[in-house]
Design a protein around this motif. Structure first.
Motif, PDB file in Angstrom:
ATOM      1  N   ALA A   1      42.502 -16.703  31.926  1.00 21.39           N
ATOM      2  CA  ALA A   1      43.147 -17.158  33.178  1.00 21.39           C
ATOM      3  C   ALA A   1      42.140 -17.866  34.085  1.00 21.39           C
ATOM      4  O   ALA A   1      42.455 -18.881  34.710  1.00 21.39           O
ATOM      5  CB  ALA A   1      43.783 -15.977  33.898  1.00 21.39           C
ATOM      6  N   TYR A   2      40.911 -17.332  34.160  1.00 17.54           N
ATOM      7  CA  TYR A   2      39.868 -17.977  34.984  1.00 17.54           C
ATOM      8  C   TYR A   2      39.542 -19.370  34.436  1.00 17.54           C
ATOM      9  O   TYR A   2      39.403 -20.332  35.180  1.00 17.54           O
ATOM     10  CB  TYR A   2      38.588 -17.138  35.018  1.00 17.54           C
ATOM     11  CG  TYR A   2      38.719 -15.771  35.652  1.00 17.54           C
ATOM     12  CD1 TYR A   2      39.638 -15.518  36.670  1.00 17.54           C
ATOM     13  CD2 TYR A   2      37.914 -14.712  35.229  1.00 17.54           C
ATOM     14  CE1 TYR A   2      39.748 -14.254  37.233  1.00 17.54           C
ATOM     15  CE2 TYR A   2      38.010 -13.454  35.790  1.00 17.54           C
ATOM     16  CZ  TYR A   2      38.932 -13.225  36.794  1.00 17.54           C
ATOM     17  OH  TYR A   2      39.043 -11.986  37.343  1.00 17.54           O
ATOM     18  N   THR A   3      39.398 -19.449  33.119  1.00 12.49           N
ATOM     19  CA  THR A   3      39.048 -20.725  32.491  1.00 12.49           C
ATOM     20  C   THR A   3      40.121 -21.770  32.775  1.00 12.49           C
ATOM     21  O   THR A   3      39.826 -22.901  33.185  1.00 12.49           O
ATOM     22  CB  THR A   3      38.874 -20.543  30.966  1.00 12.49           C
ATOM     23  OG1 THR A   3      37.883 -19.540  30.742  1.00 12.49           O
ATOM     24  CG2 THR A   3      38.441 -21.842  30.304  1.00 12.49           C
ATOM     25  N   ARG A   4      41.392 -21.359  32.568  1.00 14.27           N
ATOM     26  CA  ARG A   4      42.501 -22.289  32.814  1.00 14.27           C
ATOM     27  C   ARG A   4      42.553 -22.723  34.276  1.00 14.27           C
ATOM     28  O   ARG A   4      42.961 -23.840  34.585  1.00 14.27           O
ATOM     29  CB  ARG A   4      43.828 -21.626  32.472  1.00 14.27           C
ATOM     30  CG  ARG A   4      44.127 -21.543  30.993  1.00 14.27           C
ATOM     31  CD  ARG A   4      45.411 -20.747  30.776  1.00 14.27           C
ATOM     32  NE  ARG A   4      45.695 -20.577  29.366  1.00 14.27           N
ATOM     33  CZ  ARG A   4      46.429 -21.437  28.662  1.00 14.27           C
ATOM     34  NH1 ARG A   4      46.935 -22.500  29.241  1.00 14.27           N
ATOM     35  NH2 ARG A   4      46.628 -21.226  27.385  1.00 14.27           N
ATOM     36  N   ALA A   5      42.156 -21.810  35.179  1.00 10.77           N
ATOM     37  CA  ALA A   5      42.230 -22.108  36.611  1.00 10.77           C
ATOM     38  C   ALA A   5      40.950 -22.779  37.120  1.00 10.77           C
ATOM     39  O   ALA A   5      40.854 -23.126  38.292  1.00 10.77           O
ATOM     40  CB  ALA A   5      42.490 -20.813  37.389  1.00 10.77           C
ATOM     41  N   GLY A   6      39.964 -22.922  36.244  1.00 13.51           N
ATOM     42  CA  GLY A   6      38.692 -23.531  36.663  1.00 13.51           C
ATOM     43  C   GLY A   6      37.863 -22.623  37.556  1.00 13.51           C
ATOM     44  O   GLY A   6      37.044 -23.077  38.345  1.00 13.51           O
ATOM     45  N   ILE A   7      38.082 -21.318  37.423  1.00 15.34           N
ATOM     46  CA  ILE A   7      37.336 -20.351  38.247  1.00 15.34           C
ATOM     47  C   ILE A   7      36.058 -19.956  37.515  1.00 15.34           C
ATOM     48  O   ILE A   7      36.109 -19.468  36.379  1.00 15.34           O
ATOM     49  CB  ILE A   7      38.216 -19.101  38.533  1.00 15.34           C
ATOM     50  CG1 ILE A   7      39.407 -19.493  39.407  1.00 15.34           C
ATOM     51  CG2 ILE A   7      37.391 -18.003  39.187  1.00 15.34           C
ATOM     52  CD1 ILE A   7      40.437 -18.389  39.579  1.00 15.34           C
ATOM     53  N   LYS A   8      34.920 -20.172  38.160  1.00 18.52           N
ATOM     54  CA  LYS A   8      33.644 -19.864  37.510  1.00 18.52           C
ATOM     55  C   LYS A   8      33.086 -18.522  37.989  1.00 18.52           C
ATOM     56  O   LYS A   8      32.461 -17.796  37.237  1.00 18.52           O
ATOM     57  CB  LYS A   8      32.636 -20.980  37.785  1.00 18.52           C
ATOM     58  CG  LYS A   8      33.104 -22.305  37.164  1.00 18.52           C
ATOM     59  CD  LYS A   8      31.957 -23.256  36.905  1.00 18.52           C
ATOM     60  CE  LYS A   8      32.361 -24.395  35.980  1.00 18.52           C
ATOM     61  NZ  LYS A   8      33.639 -25.061  36.374  1.00 18.52           N
ATOM     62  N   ASN A   9      33.293 -18.216  39.259  1.00 17.52           N
ATOM     63  CA  ASN A   9      32.800 -16.964  39.822  1.00 17.52           C
ATOM     64  C   ASN A   9      33.959 -16.218  40.495  1.00 17.52           C
ATOM     65  O   ASN A   9      34.196 -16.387  41.692  1.00 17.52           O
ATOM     66  CB  ASN A   9      31.676 -17.251  40.831  1.00 17.52           C
ATOM     67  CG  ASN A   9      31.052 -15.975  41.367  1.00 17.52           C
ATOM     68  OD1 ASN A   9      31.649 -14.886  41.260  1.00 17.52           O
ATOM     69  ND2 ASN A   9      29.872 -16.090  41.938  1.00 17.52           N
ATOM     70  N   PRO A  10      34.696 -15.430  39.710  1.00 20.32           N
ATOM     71  CA  PRO A  10      35.910 -14.808  40.259  1.00 20.32           C
ATOM     72  C   PRO A  10      35.644 -13.934  41.475  1.00 20.32           C
ATOM     73  O   PRO A  10      36.466 -13.895  42.392  1.00 20.32           O
ATOM     74  CB  PRO A  10      36.448 -13.977  39.086  1.00 20.32           C
ATOM     75  CG  PRO A  10      35.348 -13.890  38.096  1.00 20.32           C
ATOM     76  CD  PRO A  10      34.485 -15.100  38.301  1.00 20.32           C
ATOM     77  N   PHE A  11      34.507 -13.258  41.496  1.00 16.46           N
ATOM     78  CA  PHE A  11      34.213 -12.385  42.646  1.00 16.46           C
ATOM     79  C   PHE A  11      34.140 -13.191  43.933  1.00 16.46           C
ATOM     80  O   PHE A  11      34.637 -12.790  44.980  1.00 16.46           O
ATOM     81  CB  PHE A  11      32.909 -11.618  42.416  1.00 16.46           C
ATOM     82  CG  PHE A  11      32.595 -10.661  43.526  1.00 16.46           C
ATOM     83  CD1 PHE A  11      33.256  -9.442  43.632  1.00 16.46           C
ATOM     84  CD2 PHE A  11      31.648 -10.986  44.490  1.00 16.46           C
ATOM     85  CE1 PHE A  11      32.983  -8.568  44.676  1.00 16.46           C
ATOM     86  CE2 PHE A  11      31.359 -10.117  45.529  1.00 16.46           C
ATOM     87  CZ  PHE A  11      32.029  -8.903  45.619  1.00 16.46           C
ATOM     88  N   LYS A  12      33.526 -14.364  43.860  1.00 19.23           N
ATOM     89  CA  LYS A  12      33.391 -15.205  45.056  1.00 19.23           C
ATOM     90  C   LYS A  12      34.663 -15.995  45.340  1.00 19.23           C
ATOM     91  O   LYS A  12      35.031 -16.204  46.501  1.00 19.23           O
ATOM     92  CB  LYS A  12      32.226 -16.203  44.879  1.00 19.23           C
ATOM     93  CG  LYS A  12      30.860 -15.552  44.815  1.00 19.23           C
ATOM     94  CD  LYS A  12      30.390 -15.125  46.200  1.00 19.23           C
ATOM     95  CE  LYS A  12      29.041 -14.396  46.116  1.00 19.23           C
ATOM     96  NZ  LYS A  12      28.907 -13.373  47.168  1.00 19.23           N
ATOM     97  N   GLU A  13      35.331 -16.447  44.272  1.00 20.34           N
ATOM     98  CA  GLU A  13      36.440 -17.391  44.475  1.00 20.34           C
ATOM     99  C   GLU A  13      37.767 -16.713  44.788  1.00 20.34           C
ATOM    100  O   GLU A  13      38.567 -17.243  45.562  1.00 20.34           O
ATOM    101  CB  GLU A  13      36.569 -18.299  43.249  1.00 20.34           C
ATOM    102  CG  GLU A  13      35.365 -19.236  43.090  1.00 20.34           C
ATOM    103  CD  GLU A  13      35.442 -20.075  41.835  1.00 20.34           C
ATOM    104  OE1 GLU A  13      36.437 -20.793  41.658  1.00 20.34           O
ATOM    105  OE2 GLU A  13      34.508 -19.999  41.006  1.00 20.34           O
ATOM    106  N   LEU A  14      38.037 -15.556  44.180  1.00 13.89           N
ATOM    107  CA  LEU A  14      39.297 -14.863  44.461  1.00 13.89           C
ATOM    108  C   LEU A  14      39.236 -14.256  45.862  1.00 13.89           C
ATOM    109  O   LEU A  14      38.197 -13.738  46.284  1.00 13.89           O
ATOM    110  CB  LEU A  14      39.551 -13.759  43.433  1.00 13.89           C
ATOM    111  CG  LEU A  14      39.867 -14.199  42.001  1.00 13.89           C
ATOM    112  CD1 LEU A  14      39.879 -12.989  41.069  1.00 13.89           C
ATOM    113  CD2 LEU A  14      41.211 -14.929  41.929  1.00 13.89           C
ATOM    114  N   ASP A  15      40.380 -14.319  46.589  1.00 19.24           N
ATOM    115  CA  ASP A  15      40.430 -13.747  47.938  1.00 19.24           C
ATOM    116  C   ASP A  15      41.039 -12.360  47.956  1.00 19.24           C
ATOM    117  O   ASP A  15      40.783 -11.575  48.874  1.00 19.24           O
ATOM    118  CB  ASP A  15      41.232 -14.671  48.860  1.00 19.24           C
ATOM    119  CG  ASP A  15      40.588 -16.033  48.977  1.00 19.24           C
ATOM    120  OD1 ASP A  15      39.380 -16.079  49.297  1.00 19.24           O
ATOM    121  OD2 ASP A  15      41.266 -17.044  48.724  1.00 19.24           O
TER     122      ASP A  15
END
Lengths: 175, 383
Positions: free
Chosen positions: B265-279
């Protein structure tokens, strides 16, 4: 609740009607007949007739699984009855709990006896875990890494319960 | 493929017993709320997906006889029954159906009337009837076994788990829909009844009655309905092997399906650092112990660090990455709706409609579902 007066909602306060809500109780007793399948039948026959626990060795990756099944869960290779092998009846507890609350056993429709010890057991030489009963039901006397051996019922009928439980092997320590 | 968004959300009150409604009325309560939120009528809905673990109530064909509640009469109706993930799978399926271009507006409904039967007995019947049913003690037993494994690997204490339950119940106090509103301490959890060592009563989720519905709409249609859309950024699902005993195979301490599904899911969403990017995260945590293992599976910390994240308040409402502002599954668990509530609550966060449980400035939110022998759904939403 059966026997409560049946009312009509229209024109009546909801609170007043709440006192008249019905619950209909039903008790069901439905027989089921499950097919054990090719591999299950081998497992239960060997267990019943010879007190042997059967597993299956993948002819590609060489990993051994209990119970025997048609497909290797790791490499998805189709397996045959020729791949069935006897495995050890001794192993190590990898995870455990002691169930200490009442609930309806879906196999019988009655409350299951409790407390009972249960654990994931890694039989020696086997790659996966067998989930079964432990003899011990005092959780302070069970720990992961504990060595256990299968205890078979004298009268066996061809069910998982032919292995009564796994009992602690004293003096073997941890593995 | 155009964007797909959530434009309507409806939840019922969740309670231990909703004796004031039958299942048709329960479903209808959520449907009406979701349609009202979207300012749509049932005529605007092109297709319906309904989710329920129907054998939990020893019933069948529930999509047929709940049709007066769902509004499915003369519409395409599909039922989904995937255990604990039922509610998250209906969300995935709503996304799939709209993405396919077949339908512009899809109504998804998850519901459960757990008070109508013995939930633990019903869940035990999910396991293979011949091989594992006789040892299976509903969800509590297997989750307790996983907890014992996690304890051994990481030296985790019962107090670590209790802290998770306290946080969940504290958050639930801000959620009017939540089933349990408990103001409790770590000692309360530690002193609660031992259900199945090391799982205590207050470590474990309740059984709830209730329903949750959402409207998924395609890009243009969604923007016509509202300017406040929770857009689906990515979804991923992973299933596991059949036997619970296989679950230990090379799992180590993580929930493998969640580890792999979030990665995708992170890869598809282009999320590299989920801890920093997810709110914010709405994670399906059926127990405090499960929350520890599951958090370790989200790529937001090193293995075994989950207890520390809870202890330091990193996952609290005021922390860097709030987890389950709703109070999570530990406070509310209407099984066929539970996963849907995760998605709905994540969507409310995106839309800024979460009232007292709102996390400020949410741009990116993740919801997860858990079910079966250990499988996972993940849905990431964006503003």
């Amino acid at each position: 609740m059966v026997g409560a007066k049946v009312g009509v909602t229209s024109g009546r306060a909801k609170q007043e009607f709440n006192d008249e809500l019905l619950r209909i109780t039903m008790m069901v007793d439905i027989p089921y007949n499950f097919s054990a399948g090719t591999f299950g039948s081998i497992f239960f026959r060997e267990l019943k007739d010879s007190r042997r626990i059967m597993g299956i060795k993948c002819n590609k990756c060489g990993e051994i699984f209990v119970p025997p099944r048609v497909l290797c869960p790791e490499c998805l290779v189709e397996l045959s009855i020729d791949d069935c092998i006897e495995v050890s009846s001794e192993g190590t507890v990898e995870g455990f709990t002691v169930v200490n609350f009442p609930f309806i056993d879906p196999n019988t429709g009655k409350v299951r006896n409790y407390p009972y010890g249960t654990g994931n057991i890694k039989l020696d030489g086997v790659s996966n875990l067998l989930w079964h009963f432990l003899k011990e039901s005092d959780y302070s006397k069970i720990h992961n890494g504990m060595r256990v051996r299968a205890v078979f019922e004298d009268k066996r009928v061809g069910l998982p319960s032919d292995i009564r439980y796994f009992e602690t092997i004293e003096g073997e320590g941890e593995k | 493929m155009g964007r797909v968004g959530i434009v309507g959300i409806g939840q019922t009150q969740f309670r231990s017993k909703r004796e004031d409604v039958n299942s048709v009325e329960l479903v209808n309560e959520a449907v009406r709320a979701a349609l009202a939120d979207a300012q749509l009528t049932i005529k605007d809905i092109d297709a319906i997906i309904i989710g329920n673990m129907e054998h939990f109530e020893s019933i069948n064909y529930s999509e047929m006889w709940t049709i007066d509640g769902s509004g499915g009469y003369m519409k395409p109706v599909m039922k989904i029954t995937t255990g604990g993930t039922t509610g998250s799978t209906i969300a995935c399926a709503g996304f799939y159906q709209v993405s396919s271009g077949m339908f512009d507006r899809v109504l998804v409904i998850g519901w459960e009337h757990l008070s109508e039967s013995d939930t633990t007995g019903a869940i035990a019947s999910c396991s293979d009837p011949i091989w594992e049913r006789s040892v299976m003690a509903g969800a509590v037993g297997p989750l307790a076994i996983v907890a014992s494994e996690y304890m051994r690997i990481h030296g985790t204490t019962e107090e670590d788990a209790a802290r998770v339950a306290v946080q969940a119940h504290k958050n639930a106090l801000n959620n009017p829909y939540a089933h349990l509103h408990l103001d409790i301490t770590v000692d309360d959890v530690l002193n609660s009844a031992m259900l199945s060592y090391p799982m205590k009563l207050l470590d474990m989720c309740p059984t709830s009655d209730g329903a949750c519905a959402m409207v998924f709409a395609e890009d243009k249609s969604a923007r016509e309905i509202t300017d406040n859309v929770a857009w689906v950024k990515s979804v991923a699902t992973r299933h596991d092997t059949a036997f619970f005993g296989d679950g230990g195979l090379k799992h180590g301490d993580k929930l493998r399906s969640l580890y792999l599904a979030t990665e995708e899911a992170y890869t598809r969403a282009g999320i590299k650092n989920p801890f920093k990017e997810l709110d914010v995260i709405e994670m399906y945590e059926p127990s405090s112990w499960s929350a520890l293992t599951w958090v370790d599976s989200l790529h937001i910390c090193e293995p075994g660090e989950a207890p520390k994240l809870f202890e330091e308040g990193v996952l609290s409402m005021k922390g860097e990455l709030p987890l389950n502002p709703s109070g999570g599954v530990i406070s509310t668990n209407p099984i066929g709706a539970t996963g849907a509530v995760r998605v709905a609550e994540a969507a409310l966060q995106i839309r800024g409609m979460a009232d007292r449980r709102q996390v400020p400035d949410v741009e990116l939110a993740m919801a997860t579902g858990f079910g079966g022998s250990g499988w996972s759904d993940v849905m990431i939403l964006e503003r």
